[in-house]
Design a protein around this motif. Sequence first.
Motif, PDB file in Angstrom:
ATOM      1  N   ARG A 149      12.415   8.076 -38.247  1.00  0.00           N
ATOM      2  CA  ARG A 149      13.031   8.282 -37.213  1.00  0.00           C
ATOM      3  C   ARG A 149      12.312   8.983 -35.625  1.00  0.00           C
ATOM      4  N   GLY A 150      11.535   9.725 -36.401  1.00  0.00           N
ATOM      5  CA  GLY A 150      11.374  11.222 -36.000  1.00  0.00           C
ATOM      6  C   GLY A 150      12.610  12.226 -35.808  1.00  0.00           C
ATOM      7  N   THR A 151      14.110  12.740 -36.690  1.00  0.00           N
ATOM      8  CA  THR A 151      14.806  13.408 -36.504  1.00  0.00           C
ATOM      9  C   THR A 151      15.100  14.775 -37.219  1.00  0.00           C
ATOM     10  N   LEU A 152      16.040  15.334 -37.572  1.00  0.00           N
ATOM     11  CA  LEU A 152      16.288  17.013 -37.925  1.00  0.00           C
ATOM     12  C   LEU A 152      16.613  16.125 -38.609  1.00  0.00           C
ATOM     13  N   PRO A 153      17.008  16.776 -40.454  1.00  0.00           N
ATOM     14  CA  PRO A 153      18.661  16.082 -40.958  1.00  0.00           C
ATOM     15  C   PRO A 153      19.355  16.916 -40.718  1.00  0.00           C
ATOM     16  N   ASP A 154      20.703  16.841 -41.522  1.00  0.00           N
ATOM     17  CA  ASP A 154      21.672  17.487 -41.317  1.00  0.00           C
ATOM     18  C   ASP A 154      21.380  18.925 -42.530  1.00  0.00           C
ATOM     19  N   PHE A 155      20.981  19.492 -42.183  1.00  0.00           N
ATOM     20  CA  PHE A 155      20.615  21.109 -42.896  1.00  0.00           C
ATOM     21  C   PHE A 155      22.488  21.176 -43.655  1.00  0.00           C
ATOM     22  N   ALA A 176      12.568  26.819 -49.032  1.00  0.00           N
ATOM     23  CA  ALA A 176      11.226  26.179 -47.969  1.00  0.00           C
ATOM     24  C   ALA A 176      12.194  25.255 -47.289  1.00  0.00           C
ATOM     25  N   LEU A 177      13.745  25.919 -47.850  1.00  0.00           N
ATOM     26  CA  LEU A 177      14.586  24.429 -46.376  1.00  0.00           C
ATOM     27  C   LEU A 177      15.015  24.999 -45.567  1.00  0.00           C
ATOM     28  N   LEU A 178      15.141  26.711 -45.796  1.00  0.00           N
ATOM     29  CA  LEU A 178      16.005  27.792 -44.979  1.00  0.00           C
ATOM     30  C   LEU A 178      14.024  27.705 -43.912  1.00  0.00           C
ATOM     31  N   PHE A 224      12.692  25.410 -43.419  1.00  0.00           N
ATOM     32  CA  PHE A 224      12.661  23.991 -42.090  1.00  0.00           C
ATOM     33  C   PHE A 224      13.304  24.331 -41.220  1.00  0.00           C
ATOM     34  N   GLU A 225      14.816  24.684 -41.612  1.00  0.00           N
ATOM     35  CA  GLU A 225      15.820  24.962 -40.131  1.00  0.00           C
ATOM     36  C   GLU A 225      15.607  25.915 -39.566  1.00  0.00           C
ATOM     37  N   MET A 226      15.021  27.396 -39.588  1.00  0.00           N
ATOM     38  CA  MET A 226      14.339  28.128 -39.176  1.00  0.00           C
ATOM     39  C   MET A 226      13.570  28.001 -38.361  1.00  0.00           C
ATOM     40  N   MET A 227      12.561  26.968 -38.983  1.00  0.00           N
ATOM     41  CA  MET A 227      11.467  27.143 -38.002  1.00  0.00           C
ATOM     42  C   MET A 227      11.066  25.824 -37.283  1.00  0.00           C
ATOM     43  N   GLY A 228      11.617  24.714 -37.814  1.00  0.00           N
ATOM     44  CA  GLY A 228      11.776  22.655 -37.672  1.00  0.00           C
ATOM     45  C   GLY A 228      10.848  22.373 -38.192  1.00  0.00           C
ATOM     46  N   GLU A 229      10.275  21.635 -37.117  1.00  0.00           N
ATOM     47  CA  GLU A 229       9.155  20.834 -37.837  1.00  0.00           C
ATOM     48  C   GLU A 229       7.885  21.309 -38.360  1.00  0.00           C
ATOM     49  N   ALA A 241       6.326  20.645 -45.974  1.00  0.00           N
ATOM     50  CA  ALA A 241       6.207  22.327 -46.967  1.00  0.00           C
ATOM     51  C   ALA A 241       7.553  21.944 -47.426  1.00  0.00           C
ATOM     52  N   PHE A 242       9.151  21.563 -47.004  1.00  0.00           N
ATOM     53  CA  PHE A 242       9.944  21.394 -47.883  1.00  0.00           C
ATOM     54  C   PHE A 242      10.100  20.108 -48.591  1.00  0.00           C
ATOM     55  N   GLU A 243       9.589  18.793 -47.742  1.00  0.00           N
ATOM     56  CA  GLU A 243      10.104  17.761 -48.316  1.00  0.00           C
ATOM     57  C   GLU A 243       8.205  17.827 -49.225  1.00  0.00           C
ATOM     58  N   GLN A 244       7.694  18.370 -49.594  1.00  0.00           N
ATOM     59  CA  GLN A 244       6.908  18.130 -50.548  1.00  0.00           C
ATOM     60  C   GLN A 244       7.254  18.794 -51.695  1.00  0.00           C
ATOM     61  N   ALA A 245       7.773  20.540 -51.045  1.00  0.00           N
ATOM     62  CA  ALA A 245       8.404  20.930 -52.720  1.00  0.00           C
ATOM     63  C   ALA A 245       9.796  20.408 -53.752  1.00  0.00           C
ATOM     64  N   MET A 246      10.532  19.630 -52.342  1.00  0.00           N
ATOM     65  CA  MET A 246      11.418  18.665 -52.654  1.00  0.00           C
ATOM     66  C   MET A 246      10.799  17.220 -53.687  1.00  0.00           C
TER      67      MET A 246
END
Length: 204
Positions: free
Chosen positions: A33-39, A100-102, A104-109, A114-119
């Motif tokens: 959907r091109g949206t950011l998740p609820d961190f 990696a999640l932090l 993603f949350e701080m730096m955005g897209e 990196a986070f998706e691959q780590a997960m």
Amino acid sequence: MAPLTLTVLRDEHAALAAMLRSVLLLLGDHRQRGTLPDFSVLRAMLFYVDEFPEKRHHRKETELLFPKLRARTPLARPLLDRLDQDHASGEQRVRELEHALLGFEMMGESRRDAFEQAMARYVDFYLAHMALEEREVLPLAERVLTADDWRDLDEAFAANQDPLTGHDAEGPYRALFTRIVNLVPAPLGLGPASTAAKAAARRG
């Protein structure tokens, strides 16, 4: 009738596998959907993985179940050593995921990939680890452990009380568990099913 320990372990494996797959579904849905998740939801889910499976489930396997197996048969020692190494590295793997999640949350897209691959790597690692235990360790335990062994183990594992396996959450964890269940997509939680989950349901 299977020993209580085996039921607890299998139920906890199933709950954790569902949790991990839900994270991937959630991430896939937001990417589509091109949206950011609820961190905050992702942080809560990783905190659960760190707090329950890493600190309780694994610890009891390493400290209680595996020593009894080593005492009963030498054949499983290389396998148990490998699984113990997985357990020892588990908390560090979670720390890396949280970092990696932090990012993603701080730096955005720019940090989504990196986070998706780590997960995805973590989920693959964990699912393979649990499958190995289910395929090799638990059947071996059924064959070689004695009634006294099971009595000791059942007493210890009965206290695990993972809320994702249907137990009431302990006081300090009740709010966390309620948050996860209310926000995580169905079928694990009560939140709206992800787009990917709905598509899979239609195919099924």
